[in-house]
Scaffold this motif. Structure first.
Motif, PDB file in Angstrom:
ATOM      1  N   ASN A  56       0.691  -1.190   0.069  1.00 51.82           N
ATOM      2  CA  ASN A  56      -0.108  -0.160  -0.101  1.00 51.82           C
ATOM      3  C   ASN A  56       0.955   1.352   0.056  1.00 51.82           C
ATOM      4  O   ASN A  56       0.601   2.173   0.800  1.00 51.82           O
ATOM      5  CB  ASN A  56      -0.861  -0.002   1.074  1.00 51.82           C
ATOM      6  CG  ASN A  56      -1.842  -1.133   1.174  1.00 51.82           C
ATOM      7  OD1 ASN A  56      -2.317  -1.537  -0.011  1.00 51.82           O
ATOM      8  ND2 ASN A  56      -2.372  -1.430   2.266  1.00 51.82           N
ATOM      9  N   GLY A  57       1.991   1.159  -0.742  1.00 48.85           N
ATOM     10  CA  GLY A  57       3.029   2.300  -0.988  1.00 48.85           C
ATOM     11  C   GLY A  57       3.894   2.710   0.068  1.00 48.85           C
ATOM     12  O   GLY A  57       4.670   3.403   0.074  1.00 48.85           O
ATOM     13  N   GLU A  58       4.037   1.680   1.304  1.00 46.08           N
ATOM     14  CA  GLU A  58       4.976   1.856   2.307  1.00 46.08           C
ATOM     15  C   GLU A  58       6.012   0.717   1.845  1.00 46.08           C
ATOM     16  O   GLU A  58       5.727  -0.473   1.930  1.00 46.08           O
ATOM     17  CB  GLU A  58       4.273   1.706   3.528  1.00 46.08           C
ATOM     18  CG  GLU A  58       5.152   1.608   4.627  1.00 46.08           C
ATOM     19  CD  GLU A  58       4.548   1.272   6.044  1.00 46.08           C
ATOM     20  OE1 GLU A  58       5.169   0.934   7.034  1.00 46.08           O
ATOM     21  OE2 GLU A  58       3.206   1.161   6.033  1.00 46.08           O
ATOM     22  N   GLU A  59       7.222   1.181   2.035  1.00 45.18           N
ATOM     23  CA  GLU A  59       8.422   0.406   1.750  1.00 45.18           C
ATOM     24  C   GLU A  59       8.637  -0.562   3.075  1.00 45.18           C
ATOM     25  O   GLU A  59       8.613  -0.289   4.199  1.00 45.18           O
ATOM     26  CB  GLU A  59       9.647   1.182   1.593  1.00 45.18           C
ATOM     27  CG  GLU A  59      10.820   0.216   0.927  1.00 45.18           C
ATOM     28  CD  GLU A  59      11.943   1.262   0.337  1.00 45.18           C
ATOM     29  OE1 GLU A  59      13.259   0.709   0.825  1.00 45.18           O
ATOM     30  OE2 GLU A  59      11.680   2.239  -0.187  1.00 45.18           O
ATOM     31  N   ARG A  60       8.982  -2.023   2.579  1.00 39.43           N
ATOM     32  CA  ARG A  60       9.184  -2.986   3.415  1.00 39.43           C
ATOM     33  C   ARG A  60      10.505  -3.644   2.945  1.00 39.43           C
ATOM     34  O   ARG A  60      10.648  -3.654   1.645  1.00 39.43           O
ATOM     35  CB  ARG A  60       7.976  -3.896   3.593  1.00 39.43           C
ATOM     36  CG  ARG A  60       6.770  -3.141   4.337  1.00 39.43           C
ATOM     37  CD  ARG A  60       6.628  -3.118   5.584  1.00 39.43           C
ATOM     38  NE  ARG A  60       5.172  -2.470   5.843  1.00 39.43           N
ATOM     39  CZ  ARG A  60       4.258  -3.194   6.351  1.00 39.43           C
ATOM     40  NH1 ARG A  60       4.364  -4.579   6.283  1.00 39.43           N
ATOM     41  NH2 ARG A  60       2.945  -2.643   6.392  1.00 39.43           N
ATOM     42  N   SER A  61      10.869  -4.242   3.787  1.00 42.30           N
ATOM     43  CA  SER A  61      12.003  -5.355   3.333  1.00 42.30           C
ATOM     44  C   SER A  61      11.988  -6.862   3.873  1.00 42.30           C
ATOM     45  O   SER A  61      11.536  -7.009   4.967  1.00 42.30           O
ATOM     46  CB  SER A  61      13.616  -4.689   3.323  1.00 42.30           C
ATOM     47  OG  SER A  61      13.733  -4.706   4.819  1.00 42.30           O
ATOM     48  N   SER A  62      12.499  -7.917   3.283  1.00 39.56           N
ATOM     49  CA  SER A  62      12.463  -9.140   3.865  1.00 39.56           C
ATOM     50  C   SER A  62      13.899  -9.682   3.600  1.00 39.56           C
ATOM     51  O   SER A  62      14.361  -9.617   2.490  1.00 39.56           O
ATOM     52  CB  SER A  62      11.320  -9.869   3.461  1.00 39.56           C
ATOM     53  OG  SER A  62      11.440 -11.216   4.080  1.00 39.56           O
ATOM     54  N   SER A  63      14.500 -10.641   4.259  1.00 45.72           N
ATOM     55  CA  SER A  63      15.565 -11.486   4.019  1.00 45.72           C
ATOM     56  C   SER A  63      15.284 -12.511   3.218  1.00 45.72           C
ATOM     57  O   SER A  63      16.005 -13.293   2.641  1.00 45.72           O
ATOM     58  CB  SER A  63      16.453 -12.168   5.505  1.00 45.72           C
ATOM     59  OG  SER A  63      15.285 -12.962   5.901  1.00 45.72           O
ATOM     60  N   SER A  64      13.620 -12.812   2.985  1.00 40.83           N
ATOM     61  CA  SER A  64      13.120 -13.982   2.326  1.00 40.83           C
ATOM     62  C   SER A  64      12.208 -13.602   1.218  1.00 40.83           C
ATOM     63  O   SER A  64      11.703 -12.658   1.413  1.00 40.83           O
ATOM     64  CB  SER A  64      12.780 -15.050   3.113  1.00 40.83           C
ATOM     65  OG  SER A  64      12.027 -16.049   2.301  1.00 40.83           O
ATOM     66  N   ASN A  65      11.948 -14.305   0.242  1.00 33.73           N
ATOM     67  CA  ASN A  65      10.922 -14.092  -0.792  1.00 33.73           C
ATOM     68  C   ASN A  65       9.635 -14.720  -0.173  1.00 33.73           C
ATOM     69  O   ASN A  65       8.376 -14.539  -0.918  1.00 33.73           O
ATOM     70  CB  ASN A  65      11.229 -14.397  -2.060  1.00 33.73           C
ATOM     71  CG  ASN A  65      12.494 -13.848  -2.820  1.00 33.73           C
ATOM     72  OD1 ASN A  65      12.603 -12.762  -2.545  1.00 33.73           O
ATOM     73  ND2 ASN A  65      13.464 -14.689  -3.195  1.00 33.73           N
ATOM     74  N   HIS A  66       9.676 -15.192   1.002  1.00 28.91           N
ATOM     75  CA  HIS A  66       8.489 -15.822   1.740  1.00 28.91           C
ATOM     76  C   HIS A  66       8.129 -15.221   2.936  1.00 28.91           C
ATOM     77  O   HIS A  66       9.052 -15.362   3.789  1.00 28.91           O
ATOM     78  CB  HIS A  66       8.601 -17.370   1.620  1.00 28.91           C
ATOM     79  CG  HIS A  66       7.595 -18.120   2.223  1.00 28.91           C
ATOM     80  ND1 HIS A  66       7.750 -19.535   2.392  1.00 28.91           N
ATOM     81  CD2 HIS A  66       6.211 -17.697   2.348  1.00 28.91           C
ATOM     82  CE1 HIS A  66       6.535 -19.810   2.735  1.00 28.91           C
ATOM     83  NE2 HIS A  66       5.335 -18.840   2.615  1.00 28.91           N
ATOM     84  N   PHE A  67       6.985 -14.526   3.117  1.00 28.82           N
ATOM     85  CA  PHE A  67       7.087 -13.659   4.477  1.00 28.82           C
ATOM     86  C   PHE A  67       5.293 -13.546   4.564  1.00 28.82           C
ATOM     87  O   PHE A  67       4.627 -13.906   3.887  1.00 28.82           O
ATOM     88  CB  PHE A  67       7.626 -12.361   4.231  1.00 28.82           C
ATOM     89  CG  PHE A  67       7.167 -11.597   2.867  1.00 28.82           C
ATOM     90  CD1 PHE A  67       6.039 -10.793   2.869  1.00 28.82           C
ATOM     91  CD2 PHE A  67       8.064 -11.626   1.825  1.00 28.82           C
ATOM     92  CE1 PHE A  67       5.588 -10.118   1.933  1.00 28.82           C
ATOM     93  CE2 PHE A  67       7.690 -10.882   0.758  1.00 28.82           C
ATOM     94  CZ  PHE A  67       6.216 -10.255   0.821  1.00 28.82           C
ATOM     95  N   THR A  68       5.153 -13.019   5.934  1.00 27.08           N
ATOM     96  CA  THR A  68       3.629 -13.050   6.071  1.00 27.08           C
ATOM     97  C   THR A  68       3.353 -11.561   6.314  1.00 27.08           C
ATOM     98  O   THR A  68       4.154 -10.595   6.707  1.00 27.08           O
ATOM     99  CB  THR A  68       3.264 -13.508   7.594  1.00 27.08           C
ATOM    100  OG1 THR A  68       4.004 -12.929   8.657  1.00 27.08           O
ATOM    101  CG2 THR A  68       3.606 -15.099   7.619  1.00 27.08           C
TER     102      THR A  68
END
Length: 320
Positions: A211-223
């Protein structure tokens, strides 16, 4: 363990135990799924408007709510693994002297030592850099330590490439794995000769917008919000986010029934594959077919047809 592929290779694995029987585990999971029929009709299903970019599964409560959760997802970068790419060497006889060599790969605080031989006969018969790389690639892959190995080619020259299964920037470390032969038990030299310790691509995190808010994750699989289990698969087309939400109750029930039938059919096929070698398998398939036949008319009325081999087919239009 000795491997017939290589010339007297050996590997010492620390902390590796026996693997579970995947077929038995899969069958058990399918049987367990068949038991919970009531919950199947309450389970909600998620949808993605572009499954090439992202897939989603709903993991929240199946209780009815006044608003249906949904969001837009735009994938900027995928999480990437660590890649080590060695020196590109010609397919000529190796310059390593005949000896027993070893090198270590450190992964997740575990250390794995790999050994292989180069004999006098190998040199005389023209044992090449590529042949040694092929042998080491098979040795590492067979070890199943979370590292994938393959031989890269460029302009008729070859290099051993190592890629981590893990993705994302490692926590409190500069690497997911490290290759060295500084303190190995046999002759050293293979790491420097082949350049196995060179990190050609460090691991990177996934970057995306919700929804326009930047996020990051160490995996391509997340909740997301403890409601959706998301698997991102590709970078989004420019300015075209994926919309993720919940299917209607009718669509969810249809999907759940099709998954149930798929699990049933897979179980029947697995049992049938042992008809010639396991006498109890024939009895199991016969009893399941008998139970399904007893409800044949009801199944037909709901769009499910029992075939002669015990497999169920589904008419989606009639089911809906």
């Amino acid at each position: 363990n000795r491997c017939g592929i290589c010339s007297s290779p050996a590997i010492r694995l620390i902390g590796i135990g026996p693997l579970p029987n995947s077929r038995a585990r899969e069958a058990k999971a399918r049987i367990a799924y068949l038991v919970f029929l009531d919950s199947m009709f309450r389970k909600k299903r998620a949808y993605s408007t572009d499954t090439e970019v992202a897939e989603a599964a709903y993991i929240g409560s199946d209780a009815l709510t006044s608003t249906s959760p949904e969001f837009d997802l735009e994938v900027k970068e995928l999480a990437t693994p660590q890649e080590n790419l060695g020196h590109f060497l010609p397919d000529l006889a190796t310059t390593l002297a005949p000896d027993t060599y070893s090198f270590d790969i450190a992964v997740n605080d575990m250390n794995y030592e790999f050994q292989f031989n180069i004999n006098e006969g190998d040199i005389n018969e023209g044992d090449t850099n590529r042949q040694i790389m092929d042998r080491l690639s098979r040795l590492i892959n067979n070890a199943d330590i979370g590292i994938q190995a393959n031989v890269a080619e460029s302009d008729s020259r070859y290099a051993l490439r190592l890629t981590s299964d893990a993705t994302g920037v490692p926590a409190n470390k500069a690497y997911h794995f490290r290759v060295s032969d500084d303190h190995t038990s046999k002759a050293s030299g293979v790491v420097g000769n082949m350049g196995l310790n060179y990190i050609s691509h460090p691991a990177g995190n996934a970057c995306f917008l919700i929804n326009g808010e930047e996020r990051s994750s160490s995996s391509n699989h997340f909740t997301v919000g403890k409601l959706f289990d998301v698997q991102i698969k590709a970078v989004s087309p420019e300015d075209k986010p994926v919309h993720i939400g919940l299917k209607t109750d009718t669509e969810s029930i249809t999907d759940n029934i099709n998954q149930l039938i798929g699990s049933y059919n897979s179980f029947i096929r697995s049992a049938a594959s042992y008809l010639e070698t396991q006498s109890r398998s024939r009895q199991l398939v016969r009893e399941f077919s008998s139970i399904a036949s007893h409800y044949g008319t009801s199944l037909e009325n709901m769009g499910m047809h029992l075939q002669d081999d015990g497999i169920l087919s589904v008419n989606d239009e009639k089911l809906q």
